[in-house]
Motif scaffolding. Structure first.
Motif, PDB file in Angstrom:
ATOM      1  N   VAL A 120     -19.858 -50.183 -37.564  1.00 35.85           N
ATOM      2  CA  VAL A 120     -20.991 -49.821 -38.416  1.00 35.85           C
ATOM      3  C   VAL A 120     -22.305 -50.445 -37.972  1.00 35.85           C
ATOM      4  CG1 VAL A 120     -19.618 -49.399 -40.462  1.00 35.85           C
ATOM      5  CG2 VAL A 120     -20.454 -51.687 -40.004  1.00 35.85           C
ATOM      6  N   GLU A 131     -22.033 -43.747 -39.619  1.00 35.56           N
ATOM      7  CA  GLU A 131     -22.995 -44.092 -40.676  1.00 35.56           C
ATOM      8  C   GLU A 131     -22.363 -43.955 -42.048  1.00 35.56           C
ATOM      9  OE1 GLU A 131     -26.634 -41.916 -38.375  1.00 35.56           O
ATOM     10  OE2 GLU A 131     -26.867 -42.385 -40.487  1.00 35.56           O
ATOM     11  N   ASN A 133     -21.600 -44.595 -45.890  1.00 40.13           N
ATOM     12  CA  ASN A 133     -22.584 -44.975 -46.894  1.00 40.13           C
ATOM     13  C   ASN A 133     -22.211 -46.249 -47.650  1.00 40.13           C
ATOM     14  OD1 ASN A 133     -20.461 -43.902 -48.182  1.00 40.13           O
ATOM     15  ND2 ASN A 133     -21.556 -42.268 -49.213  1.00 40.13           N
ATOM     16  N   GLY A 135     -21.442 -49.151 -45.813  1.00 35.78           N
ATOM     17  CA  GLY A 135     -21.306 -50.029 -44.653  1.00 35.78           C
ATOM     18  C   GLY A 135     -21.216 -51.502 -44.979  1.00 35.78           C
ATOM     19  N   SER A 193     -29.530 -49.828 -50.779  1.00 36.05           N
ATOM     20  CA  SER A 193     -28.513 -48.994 -50.149  1.00 36.05           C
ATOM     21  C   SER A 193     -27.468 -49.875 -49.493  1.00 36.05           C
ATOM     22  CB  SER A 193     -29.147 -48.096 -49.105  1.00 36.05           C
ATOM     23  OG  SER A 193     -28.135 -47.432 -48.389  1.00 36.05           O
ATOM     24  N   SER A 195     -25.630 -48.518 -46.979  1.00 36.79           N
ATOM     25  CA  SER A 195     -25.487 -48.011 -45.620  1.00 36.79           C
ATOM     26  C   SER A 195     -26.246 -48.935 -44.657  1.00 36.79           C
ATOM     27  CB  SER A 195     -26.043 -46.598 -45.544  1.00 36.79           C
ATOM     28  OG  SER A 195     -26.418 -46.306 -44.228  1.00 36.79           O
ATOM     29  N   GLN A 198     -29.424 -47.569 -43.322  1.00 38.31           N
ATOM     30  CA  GLN A 198     -30.488 -47.598 -44.333  1.00 38.31           C
ATOM     31  C   GLN A 198     -31.068 -49.003 -44.474  1.00 38.31           C
ATOM     32  OE1 GLN A 198     -31.881 -45.113 -46.154  1.00 38.31           O
ATOM     33  NE2 GLN A 198     -30.717 -43.734 -44.825  1.00 38.31           N
TER      34      GLN A 198
ATOM     35  N   ASP B   4     -17.714 -39.076 -40.999  1.00 38.55           N
ATOM     36  CA  ASP B   4     -18.056 -40.485 -40.824  1.00 38.55           C
ATOM     37  C   ASP B   4     -16.817 -41.353 -40.981  1.00 38.55           C
ATOM     38  OD1 ASP B   4     -20.600 -39.657 -40.534  1.00 38.55           O
ATOM     39  OD2 ASP B   4     -21.205 -40.069 -42.592  1.00 38.55           O
TER      40      ASP B   4
END
Lengths: 411, 118
Positions: A120, A131, A133, A135, A193, A195, A198, B4
């Protein structure tokens, strides 16, 4: 031309086009691309470790006033290859009474846990494993696999030293996961976030400036997670032989070290991604290859700091380590989360389009205030109730006989 | 979205190869001459006495338990942190009070002496 601007992205694009051109189904292409990506990251990780071992040996030598490896190859660069050839030919001893399946799983798991983190981490704007969401949560989850590897290594070895090492792991590494998760929570709050891409995108002002306390908490607790000095209690050479890895030999023993060396650089990469703006730097948007350069530059700075800490500080006592965690870092982390949340909400309510530098300044002031307050509390407590001094009291000591001793004669 | 996660799945399937295959290769390259003394449990040359998996200090377990409480409850805060922009001021203070209750828990454990290394 595109190749020189963004080599890795170019190769990915080219391969994807090639595979699609063969008439494979999109799902199959996706699967093959993912498998190739995994193989690329994994080989890069292990290959890079060979270089990292040399770097670490050289830096540690310089800190300790030695020269370090300098015989095999220029500047000793090939020393690690010689060591690898040696360790490949060493016998794998499996002692009596070990829990064989778990015993063999542990070294594999310890390397796996570190490699998985790289899935990640974005190396540049176009180069990232995946990616997902969540991470940041993934980092927390996978990061604790390493603790598990050490725990099962100690438990399955059927050795009392190894078991003691595993116990200490439970007490120390698991404890330090709490402040680490708290500092990651602060980052998530600031970036809005989970991610990782992000988080990088949100760092118009690096988070080390917005929340230096979270950065420090993360640095200290990941040093403890790595199990390196001053937090290397689980393998304390002078007390526990080699801790959890006492019964390992040959390449299984080596794999624990590969995991540890790679982990210390991975921590540098994580700190870079979460606090130092990741791949962002002058020109990194247009030229992704520059992003990779910035990323590794920042990672090496943090990596050097962790090495510096490791070779400068002596090992701490276990009660000090746990006190520092539970009575200082955890309350500090909790208060940091609360204050960051309330302050950030207030700032965005007053002005929804607030200048990021102004926000950073406000958060920085709050961080400084919180740190001074925590410091004040510790000082007050120390004045009221001084730290226990178990060796301060005079104790019976073997003395030379009353007659004039040799040293007195000399004087 | 699913793609993903495919990467993570493939990674989990393939990641054991990188440490695992070298260990297997080394297994074939290295000598294998076990004997009774070599395979003994290492204890600085002294024969080991008794079972290894013995009762141990409860303090280690205490810390693991405290960790469990905190880690689980902190994970609850991640959704709160993500939805931060949509939260009304009440929501922010609800989260803050949740953290302060956690803080109270920590102080309680502290007072009880659960955090002492005795």
């Amino acid at each position: 031309m595109a190749f020189f601007v963004d080599p890795i992205g170019f190769i990915i694009f080219w391969l994807r086009g090639l595979l699609s051109g063969w008439g494979l189904a999109p799902g199959v292409v996706e699967f093959i691309m993912d498998a190739l990506g995994v193989i690329a990251i994994g080989s890069f990780g292990l290959g890079f470790t060979i270089f990292l071992i040399w770097v670490e040996r050289k830096i540690s030598a310089r800190i300790q006033g030695r020269i370090g490896p300098n015989r095999v190859g220029p500047y000793g660069l090939l020393q690690t290859f010689a060591d690898i050839i040696k360790i490949f030919t060493k016998e794998h001893i499996t002692p009596r009474g070990v829990d064989v399946a778990v015993y063999n799983l542990a070294p594999v798991l310890s390397v796996m846990a570190v490699l998985l983190l790289w899935a990640v981490i974005p190396l540049a704007s176009t180069v990232v494993g995946t990616e997902i969401n969540v991470g940041v949560l993934y980092i927390v989850a996978v990061g604790s696999l390493g603790t598990l590897a050490i725990l099962i290594a100690g438990w399955s070895s059927n050795n009392k030293f190894a078991l003691l090492g595993a116990f200490r792991t439970v007490a120390q590494m698991i404890s330090y996961e709490v402040p680490m998760v708290l500092s990651l929570l602060t980052v998530t709050l600031l970036a809005r976030s989970m991610s990782v891409t992000q988080v990088v995108a949100a760092q118009d002002v690096w988070f080390i400036l917005v929340s230096p306390l979270a950065f420090l908490i993360f640095l200290v607790s990941s040093q403890a997670e790595m199990g390196r000095a001053p937090f290397d209690l689980m393998e304390a050479e002078s007390e526990l032989v080699a801790g959890y890895q006492t019964e390992y030999s040959g390449l299984k023993f080596g794999m624990f070290f590969v995991g540890e060396f790679l982990h210390s650089f991975t921590v540098g990469a994580l700190v870079t991604t979460l606090f130092l703006g990741g791949w962002r730097g002058p020109g990194a948007e247009q030229y992704p290859i520059l992003g990779i350069f910035w990323f590794f530059l920042k990672s090496f700075v943090i990596y050097f700091i962790t090495l510096w800490l490791r070779f400068s500080l002596p090992r701490l006592r276990i009660d000090h380590i746990l006190d520092y965690n539970w009575k200082y870092l955890v309350p500090l982390g909790l208060m940091l989360v609360v204050l960051t949340a309330v302050l950030d909400k207030w700032l965005f309510m007053v002005n929804p389009a607030i200048n990021p530098w102004l926000r950073a300044l406000a958060q920085l002031a709050m961080n400084a205030g919180l740190f001074l307050f925590a410091n004040f509390l510790v000082e007050t407590r120390n004045r009221r109730k001084p730290l226990r001094q178990p060796v301060g009291a005079p104790r019976p000591v073997a003395r030379p006989p009353e007659k004039a001793s040799i040293t007195e004669k000399a004087a | 979205m699913l793609n993903d996660w495919l990467f993570v799945g493939v990674f989990f399937l393939l990641a054991w190869i990188f440490p695992g295959v070298p260990i297997l290769i080394a297994r074939f390259l290295s000598p294998n001459k076990p004997n009774a003394i070599k395979n003994d449990t290492y204890e600085c040359g002294v024969e080991t006495v008794g079972d290894t998996w013995v009762q141990f200090k409860v303090q280690y377990y205490n810390f693991a338990l405290t960790f469990l409480i905190f880690d689980v409850e902190i994970v609850f805060l991640f959704p709160w942190a993500i939805a931060f922009d949509q939260l009304p001021i009440f929501g922010v203070f609800a989260g803050a009070i949740f953290v302060l209750i956690l803080m109270g828990e920590l102080l309680g454990a502290w007072r009880k002496g659960a955090l002492e290394w005795a």
